[in-house]
Design a protein around this motif. Structure first.
Motif, mmCIF file in Angstrom:
data_model
loop_
_atom_site.group_PDB
_atom_site.id
_atom_site.type_symbol
_atom_site.label_atom_id
_atom_site.label_comp_id
_atom_site.label_asym_id
_atom_site.label_seq_id
_atom_site.Cartn_x
_atom_site.Cartn_y
_atom_site.Cartn_z
ATOM 1 N N ASP A 146 22.242 43.156 37.363
ATOM 2 C CA ASP A 146 21.913 43.142 38.783
ATOM 3 C C ASP A 146 22.170 41.741 39.331
ATOM 4 O O ASP A 146 22.255 40.763 38.571
ATOM 5 N N PRO A 147 22.261 41.581 40.654
ATOM 6 C CA PRO A 147 22.523 40.262 41.227
ATOM 7 C C PRO A 147 21.261 39.391 41.275
ATOM 8 O O PRO A 147 20.839 38.917 42.332
ATOM 9 N N GLN A 187 24.012 38.967 48.629
ATOM 10 C CA GLN A 187 23.317 38.798 47.348
ATOM 11 C C GLN A 187 24.318 38.740 46.194
ATOM 12 O O GLN A 187 24.188 37.916 45.281
ATOM 13 N N HIS A 188 25.312 39.610 46.246
ATOM 14 C CA HIS A 188 26.308 39.644 45.186
ATOM 15 C C HIS A 188 27.184 38.394 45.204
ATOM 16 O O HIS A 188 27.558 37.884 44.139
ATOM 17 N N CYS A 189 27.498 37.903 46.387
ATOM 18 C CA CYS A 189 28.275 36.656 46.475
ATOM 19 C C CYS A 189 27.497 35.493 45.865
ATOM 20 O O CYS A 189 28.050 34.682 45.114
ATOM 21 N N ASP A 190 26.220 35.410 46.187
ATOM 22 C CA ASP A 190 25.386 34.348 45.610
ATOM 23 C C ASP A 190 25.328 34.478 44.088
ATOM 24 O O ASP A 190 25.397 33.477 43.360
ATOM 25 N N ALA A 191 25.212 35.721 43.607
ATOM 26 C CA ALA A 191 25.159 35.951 42.165
ATOM 27 C C ALA A 191 26.480 35.555 41.505
ATOM 28 O O ALA A 191 26.496 34.948 40.425
ATOM 29 N N GLY A 201 32.617 34.727 33.683
ATOM 30 C CA GLY A 201 33.521 35.504 34.512
ATOM 31 C C GLY A 201 32.767 36.622 35.208
ATOM 32 O O GLY A 201 31.658 36.990 34.808
ATOM 33 N N ILE A 202 33.383 37.176 36.253
ATOM 34 C CA ILE A 202 32.701 38.193 37.061
ATOM 35 C C ILE A 202 33.552 39.459 37.140
ATOM 36 O O ILE A 202 34.685 39.452 37.613
ATOM 37 N N ASN A 203 32.973 40.549 36.664
ATOM 38 C CA ASN A 203 33.499 41.899 36.851
ATOM 39 C C ASN A 203 32.533 42.658 37.749
ATOM 40 O O ASN A 203 31.422 42.187 38.030
ATOM 41 N N ALA A 204 32.930 43.845 38.165
ATOM 42 C CA ALA A 204 32.038 44.655 39.003
ATOM 43 C C ALA A 204 32.390 46.125 38.829
ATOM 44 O O ALA A 204 33.535 46.474 38.530
ATOM 45 N N LYS A 214 37.481 47.276 49.763
ATOM 46 C CA LYS A 214 38.176 46.169 50.441
ATOM 47 C C LYS A 214 37.221 45.015 50.714
ATOM 48 O O LYS A 214 37.569 43.850 50.488
ATOM 49 N N GLN A 215 36.015 45.306 51.204
ATOM 50 C CA GLN A 215 35.051 44.233 51.412
ATOM 51 C C GLN A 215 34.639 43.621 50.078
ATOM 52 O O GLN A 215 34.584 42.395 49.945
ATOM 53 N N TYR A 216 34.376 44.469 49.092
ATOM 54 C CA TYR A 216 33.853 43.931 47.833
ATOM 55 C C TYR A 216 34.888 43.061 47.123
ATOM 56 O O TYR A 216 34.523 42.145 46.377
ATOM 57 N N CYS A 217 36.151 43.320 47.358
ATOM 58 C CA CYS A 217 37.191 42.503 46.731
ATOM 59 C C CYS A 217 37.172 41.056 47.210
ATOM 60 O O CYS A 217 37.830 40.204 46.607
ATOM 61 N N ARG A 218 36.423 40.786 48.262
ATOM 62 C CA ARG A 218 36.290 39.397 48.730
ATOM 63 C C ARG A 218 35.217 38.633 47.963
ATOM 64 O O ARG A 218 34.968 37.463 48.243
ATOM 65 N N LEU A 219 34.591 39.266 46.990
ATOM 66 C CA LEU A 219 33.571 38.592 46.201
ATOM 67 C C LEU A 219 34.176 37.367 45.515
ATOM 68 O O LEU A 219 35.242 37.456 44.905
ATOM 69 N N PRO A 220 33.511 36.222 45.591
ATOM 70 C CA PRO A 220 34.061 35.017 44.973
ATOM 71 C C PRO A 220 34.283 35.195 43.471
ATOM 72 O O PRO A 220 33.422 35.709 42.768
ATOM 73 N N LYS A 221 35.455 34.773 43.007
ATOM 74 C CA LYS A 221 35.794 34.718 41.577
ATOM 75 C C LYS A 221 35.841 36.078 40.891
ATOM 76 O O LYS A 221 35.802 36.156 39.660
ATOM 77 N N LEU A 222 35.912 37.156 41.656
ATOM 78 C CA LEU A 222 35.939 38.492 41.056
ATOM 79 C C LEU A 222 37.221 38.666 40.257
ATOM 80 O O LEU A 222 38.329 38.474 40.779
ATOM 81 N N ALA A 223 37.091 39.028 38.973
ATOM 82 C CA ALA A 223 38.241 39.152 38.082
ATOM 83 C C ALA A 223 38.668 40.594 37.851
ATOM 84 O O ALA A 223 39.853 40.868 37.679
ATOM 85 N N GLU A 224 37.706 41.532 37.829
ATOM 86 C CA GLU A 224 38.034 42.903 37.439
ATOM 87 C C GLU A 224 37.057 43.876 38.070
ATOM 88 O O GLU A 224 35.858 43.607 38.144
#
Length: 263
Positions: A146-147, A187-191, A201-204, A214-224
């Motif tokens: 969880d975040p 919350q997810h961006c902060d996490a 690394g960050i997956n989701a 499309k919005q969630y793909c803007r999450l910082p450092k999202l790899a997968e």
């Protein structure tokens, strides 16, 4: 330095359809090829002890297929699930398949779907030697989380390489209103920023779909991102290859602005 956001296609629901009959239709390996030919970067499977979708016997062929195609195989599951009937236990499956990535998830045997991240105050001590073994096998280890900033700090402490942020609450908020989605996304961006600062690394994954991805793909450092249920449902309208292409196109529009040293 930029990189491509990877789409890993979860084949669980293809296996669920196959299991409705006694033959091998649809064939998971055929659909693995379709997904990869259509732009997926990897394959995901989440074998559960009841084997209601992915079966234990599917794991080694899928791992072999991924290696032959030069892509990553991601195995998801509860590391505490022991042998049950002809299910040999999650860790035993991992030892045989040696996936590129192992995503550990705290779901109970009778759980419909994953719906929460690890409580590492409770499970961290038990996970630490498991994570060490998996890394010795050559697996990158990701923890379903969880975040929660404190819990993410503990994830780094037990040796995880990545976290997979549980996106179910985000998807639910997105379906309600843009303001609700924005609040959960923050919350997810902060996490994600916190995880990155710790070298993770960050997956989701979970309930991501063509509307909210499309919005969630803007999450910082999202790899997968790992997507299966919604993609398979969209395939009923778009065809499987068409659905994979639609998701892969969204991922291709997004790059990660840092490549982490832990891969």
């Amino acid at each position: 330095m930029s990189g491509t956001l990877a789409l890993s296609v979860n084949l669980n629901k293809v296996a669920l359809l196959r299991n409705a009959r006694t033959d091998n239709n649809p064939d998971l390996l055929d659909f693995a090829d379709i997904a990869l030919d259509a732009g997926a970067a990897g394959l995901t499977a989440h074998p559960r002890p009841d084997q209601r979708h992915i079966r234990a016997s599917d794991i080694l062929p899928l791992a072999t297929k991924a290696r032959e195609r030069g892509v990553e195989f991601n195995m998801e599951g509860n590391p505490f699930c022991e042998a049950l009937g002809d299910y040999p236990g999650f860790l035993e499956l991992v030892r045989g398949a040696k996936p590129a990535q192992c995503t550990l998830v705290p779901d109970a045997n009778n759980q419909l779907t994953s719906d929460h991240g690890f409580n590492l105050n409770k499970d961290g001590g038990k996970l630490e030697p498991i994570i060490a073994e998996l890394k010795q096998l050559g697996c990158r280890v990701s923890l379903f989380m969880d975040p929660d900033l404190d819990q993410i700090g503990l994830a780094a402490g037990v040796g995880a390489d990545r976290i997979e942020l549980y996106t179910g609450p985000y998807a639910l908020a997105f379906s309600q209103s843009s303001s609700a989605a924005d609040a959960v996304f923050k919350q997810h961006c902060d996490a994600a920023e916190h995880a990155h600062s710790l070298g993770l690394g960050i997956n989701a994954g979970h309930d991501l779909n063509l509307a909210n991805l499309k919005q969630y793909c803007r999450l910082p450092k999202l790899a997968e991102v790992s997507i299966g249920h919604a993609l398979t449902a969209d395939a009923l309208r778009m065809g499987f290859a068409g659905a994979v292409r639609a998701y892969a196109d969204i991922c291709a529009e997004t790059g990660i602005d840092a490549v982490l040293t832990n891969g």
